[in-house]
Design an enzyme around this catalytic site. Structure first.
Site: not given
Ligand code: MN
Length: 729
Positions: A79, A83-84
């Site tokens: 997840h 994003e990271d």
């Molecule tokens: Mn998270």
């Protein structure tokens, strides 16, 4: 090759999956695990530990505490990858397919949405909620993510803790409730409570511990006779003292303004039956009532009438030993699963097949969310209204009302007879002339209460009334009513067009829609539909309009607006332009002749283009000008790049028009709202009140469009203000 410490984690996760999920694709979990380890290998959490610990724990929550399926577990592992880390969503799609990519993508985006649940974001909010309804696993991952973040909140700076805890309480917990994820909701609430009210939390925690022995002893004493009787009846069951969560104790203390001791003399017990016979719950109820005296008004039957999130149980309160009140909840195993894991359990049973009633409930639930958000494109519901209607339905309780035949309808609290009518069927709603509540004729705006029996009186001739929109509160009723009036306007406009065309033909006026559109814009109509509607409503005289156009001559259709456009506006535009030093064309400030188009009145700060005209130099239009398309049609080469000069220390000026119902103090409040927003300076104010209506024009100094929009949003929240718009005509 995985390092040993990861190998152990992977084995743990697989073991938990096999224990809780019906089928597990080991390969899928392993691949997701490996990708996550690899992607996060250089990252650390705020606690200083390797980042992978987070997605791993989130996956564990999904596998153990929500237990939906292996796809959700894999998505949980991945997840935060997009994003990271460097990996893009397409990488996930290639590796794991569309489903997992959609879930990861949804979970990534939903964080941002929840973080800024600004009114201006409502459109995104809507899209996301819809996507989440399409695949509830997006939300499941998000809940698990939030839960783990809340469990590890102490590593963040204090300020961030407060913000995240508050957001959890305001948004995630009510959502979890809606999803029926009771256990997750409680833990989220308790964790948020701990960070927001630390001393109160510790006080409750301390008091609970101090009394634990005493409480357990009492519960034992209460349970024994029930256990004995149930065994005699040959029932399979579990019976347990029910832990109360801290936050609800705190809420009770606040609401009743009483100390802990007086709140927590209430004990609670739960009987879970291992049977599929719902009726067994009633048998147990009978047995409990024989042993302990029940308090009839506290009896609640959520089995025959489940809560909207699918919750089912019998609740009864009885007088136990020493005269103490004990609440007993009675439910089957399946009801229990649904009570604790909500939509996840629905999903489970659904996949298991053969559970038709549950299918229907899940469907109802999904329809409920869908109805809330799924309106047709272009329908005229402002984002603000949408959010409000959603909040209303999310936070408020429901009422249960009945049709004359005894069918149950569940409506949000404060729903009126007209909501009920549309709940029955849109046809009933459209033809409503009156309503009877419990046999008495009542006005349609009557607020219904649980238990009311409601009968709608209809007539074929009846048509919706504009007032209905004011007291309908369900999204369904409002959407139908608004759609009806839209449709009605379209129909009248069609008739108006026929009137127009007939007369224009007769007068031998040849004018196409584009030209006519230009003309109606000078008359302050937004579009042709509005113009034709006005004709049909006899608000304008077609003959005069035709004469005017013929007079002016088609080629010289007036681009300028009639004089009465308001000298304030003209003055405003002049000033706005005078405080900048011209515009630059092709990046240089040349001596080219230019002027400002009157169709869109650009002011400094607007996104603009230049349009090369014959004889009049370059005309400056807003990029959003309604004539943009026709300009493009005349050849792209005629559009030139122009810019306002760089903003100097002096701000731009902008106009705002505000209208609404006048009341004492309104002007002061509006003025305060403007000046308190980011220290905005007001340049001039022009107010007129007519009857009870307030109409104000404000000219303010702003730095940029965001600043202006911020002021407008703020003004919309002032009570009695019904319309706020940038004033550009
Ligand atoms: Mn998270």
């Amino acid at each position: 090759m995985l390092q040993a410490k990861y190998k152990k984690k992977l084995d743990d996760l697989l073991a938990v999956c096999h224990k809780n999920l019906r089928k597990v694709n080991d390969d899928l979990i392993i691949r997701a695990f490996e990708m996550s380890v690899e992607a996060h290998k250089h990252d650390l959490r705020s606690s200083g530990e390797p980042y992978f610990g987070h997605p791993f724990e989130v996956a564990m929550v999904v596998a153990k505490e929500i237990a939906l399926d292996d796809v959700t577990v894999a998505s949980a592992l991945l997840h935060d990858v997009v994003e990271d880390t460097e990996i893009e969503i397409d990488g996930i799609r290639r590796e794991f397919g569309d489903t997992i990519a959609e879930i990861v993508d949804g979970a990534t985006k939903i964080s941002n949405i929840f973080e800024s649940h600004e009114i201006t974001q409502a459109e995104n909010y809507r899209k996301l909620l819809l996507s989440m309804v399409n695949d509830i696993r997006v939300m499941i991952v998000k809940f698990a993510d939030r839960l783990h973040n809340m469990r590890t909140l102490e590593y963040l700076p204090a300020e961030k803790q407060q913000r995240i805890a508050k957001e959890t309480l305001d948004i995630y917990a009510p959502f979890a409730h809606r999803f029926g994820l009771a256990k997750i909701k409680w833990e989220l609430e308790d964790l948020a409570f701990k960070h927001l009210h630390r001393s109160e939390y510790e006080e409750i925690s301390h008091s609970l511990n101090a009394k634990r022995r005493e409480r357990e002893h009492y519960i034992r004493k209460f349970i024994v006779p029930i256990e004995n009787r149930l065994r005699q009846e040959g029932l399979q069951f579990t019976i347990e003292g029910r832990p109360k969560h801290f936050y609800s104790i705190y809420n009770k203390m606040m609401k009743r303004n009483k100390p802990f001791d007086e709140i927590y003399d209430m004990f609670a017990v739960r009987v879970i039956l291992d049977t599929e016979e719902n009726n067994a719950c009633f048998t147990v109820y009978g047995i409990v009532s024989e042993i302990y005296k029940p308090i009839p008004e506290r009896f609640k039957n959520y089995i025959s009438i489940p809560k909207k999130n699918g919750y089912q149980s019998l609740h009864t309160t009885v007088v136990g030993p020493e005269g103490k009140m004990v609440e007993v909840q009675i439910r089957t195993r399946q009801m229990h699963e649904i009570a604790e894991r909500g939509v996840a359990a629905h999903w489970y049973y659904k996949e298991n097949g053969s559970q038709a009633p549950l299918d229907r409930e899940l469907e109802n639930w999904i329809n409920w969310v869908r109805e809330m958000f799924d309106q047709k494109q272009g329908e005229d519901v402002s984002p603000k209204e949408l959010i409000e209607s959603f909040k209303l339905n999310l936070y408020q309780d429901e009422i249960y009302v009945f049709t004359p035949k005894g069918d149950l309808k569940i409506l949000p609290k404060n729903a009126t007879a007209i909501d009920f009518a549309f709940e029955i069927h849109s046809d009933v709603g459209f033809h409503t002339i009156g309503a009877k509540v419990n046999g008495r004729i009542v006005p349609l705006n009557t607020i219904l209460r649980s238990g009311d029996q409601v009968e709608i009186i209809t007539s074929k001739k009846q048509k919706p009334n504009r007032d209905w929109d004011k007291f309908a509160i369900t999204h369904k009723a409002k959407a139908h009513i608004r759609r009806y009036f839209k449709e009605e306007e379209r129909r009248l406009a069609e008739q108006g067009r026929e009137v127009w065309e007939k007369k224009a033909r007769k007068a031998k006026l040849h004018i196409n829609d584009d030209e006519l559109t230009k003309f109606v814009h000078t008359r302050r109509f937004d579009n042709l539909t509005a113009f034709f509607l006005a004709i049909q409503m006899e608000q304008i005289d077609v003959d005069i309009v035709i004469a005017e156009i013929m007079d002016a001559g088609k080629s010289a259709l007036p681009e300028q607006r009639p004089e009465e456009t308001g000298s304030l506006f003209n003055k405003f535009v002049d000033t706005a332009r005078s405080i900048t030093s011209g515009i630059s064309i092709f990046g240089t400030k040349g001596d080219l002749l230019y002027n400002y188009a009157k169709c869109c009145n650009p002011i400094p700060g607007d996104d603009i283009i230049g349009y090369v005209t014959t004889g009049e130099g370059i005309k400056i239009h807003r990029r959003s000008c309604r004539n943009m398309q026709s300009m493009l049609n005349n050849g792209e080469e005629r559009i030139v790049h122009v810019e306002w000069p760089d903003a100097t220390s002096s701000d731009y000026i902008a106009g705002i028009r505000i209208s609404g119902e006048d009341r004492k103090g309104l002007l002061t409040e509006v003025t305060d709202a403007i000046s308190n927003y980011d220290n905005t300076n007001i340049r001039s104010v022009n107010i007129s009140t007519k009857d009870t209506m307030f109409d104000g024009q404000f000219v303010v100094y702003v730095r940029n469009i965001e600043h202006l929009n911020g002021i407008i949003e703020r003004l919309r929240r002032v009570r009695n203000v019904s319309k706020v718009e940038r004033f550009d005509e």
